[in-house]
Design a protein around this motif. Structure first.
Motif, PDB file in Angstrom:
ATOM      1  N   LEU A   1       0.805  -1.218   0.000  1.00 21.87           N
ATOM      2  CA  LEU A   1       0.000   0.000   0.000  1.00 21.87           C
ATOM      3  C   LEU A   1       0.836   1.265   0.000  1.00 21.87           C
ATOM      4  O   LEU A   1       0.315   2.351  -0.205  1.00 21.87           O
ATOM      5  CB  LEU A   1      -0.960  -0.015   1.184  1.00 21.87           C
TER       6      LEU A   1
ATOM      7  N   ASP B   1       0.304   2.867  -3.203  1.00 20.09           N
ATOM      8  CA  ASP B   1      -0.924   3.658  -3.249  1.00 20.09           C
ATOM      9  C   ASP B   1      -0.669   5.038  -2.646  1.00 20.09           C
ATOM     10  O   ASP B   1      -1.050   6.071  -3.209  1.00 20.09           O
ATOM     11  CB  ASP B   1      -2.017   2.917  -2.465  1.00 20.09           C
TER      12      ASP B   1
ATOM     13  N   SER C   1       1.659   7.131  -4.931  1.00 18.95           N
ATOM     14  CA  SER C   1       1.051   7.577  -6.184  1.00 18.95           C
ATOM     15  C   SER C   1       0.088   8.739  -5.964  1.00 18.95           C
ATOM     16  O   SER C   1      -0.151   9.526  -6.861  1.00 18.95           O
ATOM     17  CB  SER C   1       0.342   6.413  -6.872  1.00 18.95           C
ATOM     18  N   HIS C   2      -0.482   8.858  -4.782  1.00 20.74           N
ATOM     19  CA  HIS C   2      -1.347  10.003  -4.513  1.00 20.74           C
ATOM     20  C   HIS C   2      -0.575  11.207  -4.023  1.00 20.74           C
ATOM     21  O   HIS C   2      -0.862  12.341  -4.392  1.00 20.74           O
ATOM     22  CB  HIS C   2      -2.401   9.639  -3.466  1.00 20.74           C
TER      23      HIS C   2
ATOM     24  N   ILE D   1      -3.888   5.433 -10.104  1.00 20.10           N
ATOM     25  CA  ILE D   1      -4.506   4.186  -9.655  1.00 20.10           C
ATOM     26  C   ILE D   1      -3.966   2.989 -10.442  1.00 20.10           C
ATOM     27  O   ILE D   1      -3.695   1.929  -9.887  1.00 20.10           O
ATOM     28  CB  ILE D   1      -6.039   4.254  -9.788  1.00 20.10           C
TER      29      ILE D   1
ATOM     30  N   VAL E   1      -0.768   1.653  -9.196  1.00 14.77           N
ATOM     31  CA  VAL E   1      -0.939   0.746  -8.064  1.00 14.77           C
ATOM     32  C   VAL E   1      -1.297  -0.647  -8.571  1.00 14.77           C
ATOM     33  O   VAL E   1      -0.718  -1.655  -8.148  1.00 14.77           O
ATOM     34  CB  VAL E   1      -2.042   1.265  -7.110  1.00 14.77           C
TER      35      VAL E   1
ATOM     36  N   ASP F   1     -10.145   3.088   2.508  1.00 17.43           N
ATOM     37  CA  ASP F   1      -9.571   3.512   1.228  1.00 17.43           C
ATOM     38  C   ASP F   1      -9.963   2.535   0.128  1.00 17.43           C
ATOM     39  O   ASP F   1     -10.417   2.928  -0.949  1.00 17.43           O
ATOM     40  CB  ASP F   1      -8.050   3.576   1.379  1.00 17.43           C
TER      41      ASP F   1
ATOM     42  N   HIS G   1     -12.829   3.163  -3.111  1.00 22.91           N
ATOM     43  CA  HIS G   1     -12.502   2.956  -4.524  1.00 22.91           C
ATOM     44  C   HIS G   1     -13.385   1.862  -5.120  1.00 22.91           C
ATOM     45  O   HIS G   1     -13.817   1.957  -6.261  1.00 22.91           O
ATOM     46  CB  HIS G   1     -11.038   2.569  -4.691  1.00 22.91           C
TER      47      HIS G   1
ATOM     48  N   GLY H   1      -4.784  -3.615  -1.816  1.00 21.89           N
ATOM     49  CA  GLY H   1      -4.291  -2.967  -3.033  1.00 21.89           C
ATOM     50  C   GLY H   1      -4.924  -3.553  -4.287  1.00 21.89           C
ATOM     51  O   GLY H   1      -5.258  -2.810  -5.223  1.00 21.89           O
TER      52      GLY H   1
ATOM     53  N   LEU I   1      -8.705  -2.470  -4.406  1.00 20.63           N
ATOM     54  CA  LEU I   1      -8.747  -1.030  -4.633  1.00 20.63           C
ATOM     55  C   LEU I   1      -8.501  -0.698  -6.100  1.00 20.63           C
ATOM     56  O   LEU I   1      -9.320  -0.047  -6.762  1.00 20.63           O
ATOM     57  CB  LEU I   1      -7.690  -0.380  -3.738  1.00 20.63           C
ATOM     58  N   SER I   2      -7.391  -1.195  -6.639  1.00 18.83           N
ATOM     59  CA  SER I   2      -7.015  -0.758  -7.981  1.00 18.83           C
ATOM     60  C   SER I   2      -7.851  -1.433  -9.057  1.00 18.83           C
ATOM     61  O   SER I   2      -8.217  -0.795 -10.049  1.00 18.83           O
ATOM     62  CB  SER I   2      -5.525  -1.005  -8.208  1.00 18.83           C
TER      63      SER I   2
END
Lengths: 388, 375
Positions: A35, A38, A41-42, A210, A213, B47, B51, B103, B106-107
């Motif tokens: 993570l 993640d 990347s933000h 995104i 990720v 999170d 998403h 992850g 999410l993605s």
């Protein structure tokens, strides 16, 4: 249908991004730090905005440098908060990156409203436009800028991977050993974080935050379910990444939808297949394994029961329901399995152990008393003709 | 805009009123539920879920063609729950750890949502404008009906929390024990996960996908620093969340071009920052002060012990010595000497010092303390 050069360029960029992401991604997954990609990347958003304010040029290399610095800053901040012990590890990540991202969004809305720097582009990227921004050497067209950027990032990744493969491997799997061998886990850690930042920055322009990720984590996670060898895992990750990149491009082409989104979908599809069907570690194989384990334990229970009782009524097949608390279906499949393996003989409805069943049970009791699980597993291989 | 102008606007301006009310309720609900997420080490679940909700919104739009926010949120809820349970499935059934599972979901879900969103954008006649607001959130688009929805969820959440308080608390701190006591931990887990997903989904419209997780985490992380009691933490988190909403909306209303979401998140980050530094028990500042005080005390004790060693060689322990011999002793400063005088351990005359009876006894007990500690 022939591909246009623009199509080839887009696929080439996507494939290179996939390879570049798969390399650090593999180590992030193994180090349980997925993570952080993640977060980085933000949180690189403010770095990009500051770089833009200073140079007023969206294609300046300073943007990449500032963004990469913000990425490393994110890691340092997260680790600082973790070290204070005030919150648990993952909370630190969740606190840092939204705050940095918010700062970036606010800076854009205050100062960069009139230029082409919007949050959508940063988050989602747009691969379609990547071939439009070209690098020209005098009058010579050198190809898309993104291709050069990601190409350089990829070369750096590969060179560093080859140079420090041993260090990366040892620090990932055995920190104690690496420290005693004189390698510096901390140095490798920050090196990896910096490379991850640079890779994310170099990729996100083309594919968005995104998808970066997705490209870092999903191929590596799929590969991890298929192999125990680091080299093989790297190769699989790269393969999955490149396949999804190309297939995703054509999916997007067919649907006329976002390329980044479609690549994620393909990555998800690959993961789903591996998740379900991976030999030994997939969902189906796990369910099968669990079922077999249950059957074999039941068989052993049944044999022990026979071993302990001489009374005929206790050994009556119909009585299994009462004594070991099984339903009929379970009872009959256990009896069937015992018969198939020549562990018991049936005299009418009365079950008794065969000679083989007797030796098996005695050996099993020894192992159970000594709590030697592994021996028990080996024994199954030796005695069972048919497994549960 | 002065404070009173703001207050006046708050009661007269429809948009400001609904936005303030909406962010405040949302902040409070997220604070309450976030406490559980933070304590269960599921901070980043929010999170991932925010998403993962995106494809649900777009699919609902594709199916029904409506932009009615409660319909779309239903879709978001469904896909958010699907994501949440798939994450649990991955962790349970494979050797992948929670960070990787989060992850992946999410993605991949978000990418799927983006693919669908761009697909609908290119459909003829499909007026999808307005779906993007779920990406970055637009608090200003909140309607009175949204506020009602938020309010109902807040009250439902409060009722559920109070009804199952004991179960939640038990499960938070000792899931195995909860199981042994005969509670169905899976049901409790479903209940709390559903409410967390619900809160996240409701927040999407206001602060958007990316920043939603912060609204869930930050108030709870801040509240955690001030108390060790769960009930106090939940209440404090709700207050911090509501205040973040109100202050954030107020700031974004006073300036052009400031979207509410990021400001609310930054305000909540300020709450976290202040709590990290100034909380009396866990705060970094007080920890530093404590360490500093300890160091000073140690220097003082070291000096006293050094003096004791010298004094012990004389029959009369109060025999005076020059201050000079202390000079090359590390840790000795004029200040420490002054402190020892104030405590009546030492008498200083001109450049001579002498140990008092009290100081001698203190130093002796200091020694025996160390000896005892060694045992």
């Amino acid at each position: 249908m022939t591909m246009t050069s623009v199509q080839i360029e887009i696929q080439l960029i996507a494939a290179l991004v996939a390879i570049a992401c798969a390399i650090p991604g593999t180590f992030l997954v193994l180090r349980k730090m997925s993570l952080i990609s993640d977060a980085i990347s933000h949180s690189i958003l403010p770095g990009i905005v500051i770089g833009f304010f200073m140079t007023q040029d969206l294609s300046s290399p300073w943007l990449i440098i500032f963004a990469a610095l913000t990425g490393v800053l994110t890691v340092i901040l997260v680790e600082f908060i973790q070290k204070t012990g005030l919150v648990k590890e993952d909370t630190a990540i969740g606190l840092v990156f939204p705050a940095l991202f918010s700062i970036g969004v606010i800076m854009i809305s205050r100062g960069a409203n009139d230029v082409h720097l919007d949050v959508d582009a940063v988050l989602l990227g747009e691969l379609v436009y990547a071939p439009l921004y070209r690098w020209e050497w005098g009058a010579l067209d050198m190809g898309p800028q993104s291709l050069w950027i990601i190409g350089i990032v990829l070369v750096v990744n590969i060179v560093l991977l080859l140079l420090f493969f041993k260090e990366l491997k040892i620090t990932t799997f055995d920190i104690g050993l690496s420290a005693s061998l004189g390698l510096s886990p901390v140095l490798v850690h920050y090196g990896l974080m910096s490379i991850a930042s640079v890779t994310i920055v170099g990729s996100f322009e083309a594919v968005g935050a995104i998808l970066v990720v997705a490209l870092m984590i999903v191929p590596a996670a799929s590969a991890y379910l298929l192999t125990n060898k680091l080299e093989t895992m790297l190769a699989y990750s790269i393969g999955f990444g490149v396949f999804s990149a190309i297939a995703g491009y054509w999916l997007a082409h067919w649907l006329d939808a976002s390329i980044a989104g479609s690549i994620s979908v393909m990555l998800g599809f690959v993961f789903l297949l591996v998740y379900l069907f991976a030999p030994r570690r997939g969902l189906i194989s796990n369910i099968y394994k669990r079922k077999r384990q249950k059957m074999e334990v039941s068989l052993l229970t049944f044999l022990l029961h026979l071993h302990n009782h001489n009374e005929e009524e206790e050994r009556h097949v119909k009585h299994l329901g009462e004594h070991i608390n099984w339903n009929n279906k379970m009872a009959s499949s256990v009896v069937k399995m015992a018969l198939e393996n020549n562990m018991i003989v049936l005299d009418g409805e009365i079950a008794s152990l065969t000679e083989k069943g007797e030796t098996f049970t005695n050996e099993a009791i020894d192992y159970i008393v000594d709590d030697e699980q592994l021996e028990l597993e080996g024994m199954k291989d030796r005695y069972f003709l048919f497994r549960g | 805009m002065s404070f009173f102008e703001y207050l006046h606007l708050l009661f007269t301006d429809y948009t400001l009123r609904t936005t303030t009310l909406g962010t405040a309720i949302l902040g409070a609900v997220c604070g309450m539920l976030g406490s559980f997420a933070v304590l269960r080490k599921q901070s980043l679940l929010g999170d991932a879920i925010s998403h993962a909700a995106l494809p649900g919104i777009v699919i609902m739009f594709l199916l029904t063609g409506t932009k009615n926010s409660s319909m779309l949120l239903l879709g978001a809820l469904a896909s958010g729950l699907l994501g949440a349970y798939w994450i649990k499935g991955i962790i349970k059934n494979t050797r992948l750890k929670s960070d990787t599972a989060l992850g992946i979901i999410l993605s991949v879900f978000f990418g799927f949502g983006m693919m669908l969103l761009t697909y609908t954008q290119k459909l003829p006649n499909a007026n999808q404008a307005g779906l993007d607001k779920y990406l970055f959130g637009q608090a200003a688009t909140l309607l009175t009906s949204d506020i009602w929805l938020l309010g109902i969820v807040a009250i439902a959440c409060l009722i559920v929390l109070m009804t199952f308080w004991k179960e939640f608390k038990l499960m938070l701190f000792d899931p195995d024990f909860t199981n042994v006591l005969g509670f169905d931990t899976r049901k409790i887990d479903v209940l709390i996960t559903t409410f967390i997903v619900l809160a996240i989904v409701l927040g999407l419209q206001t602060v958007g996908v990316v920043l939603m997780s912060a609204l869930l985490l930050a108030p709870a992380a801040a509240a955690r620093q001030w108390t060790n009691s769960l009930s106090a933490m939940v209440i404090l988190a709700a207050i911090f969340g509501a205040l973040s909403g109100i202050i954030g909306t107020a700031i974004s209303a006073t300036a052009d071009n400031l979207s509410t979401g990021p400001i609310v998140v930054l305000v909540s980050a300020v709450f976290v920052f202040i709590s990290f530094i100034f909380s009396p028990q866990r705060g970094l500042l007080f920890k530093e002060i404590k360490i500093w005080n300890n160091r000073k005390l140690l220097e003082e004790q070291k000096t006293l012990a050094f003096m004791y060693d010298i004094a012990a060689t004389h029959e009369d322990i109060t025999h005076p010595h020059t201050v000079k011999i202390l000079n090359n002793f590390q840790g000795f400063t004029k200040k420490t000497l002054q402190k020892l005088v104030v405590k009546e351990y030492v008498n200083v005359n001109d450049n001579m010092w002498s140990l008092t009876k009290k100081g001698y006894n203190e130093a002796e007990s200091l020694y025996s303390q160390y000896v005892n500690d060694d045992d």
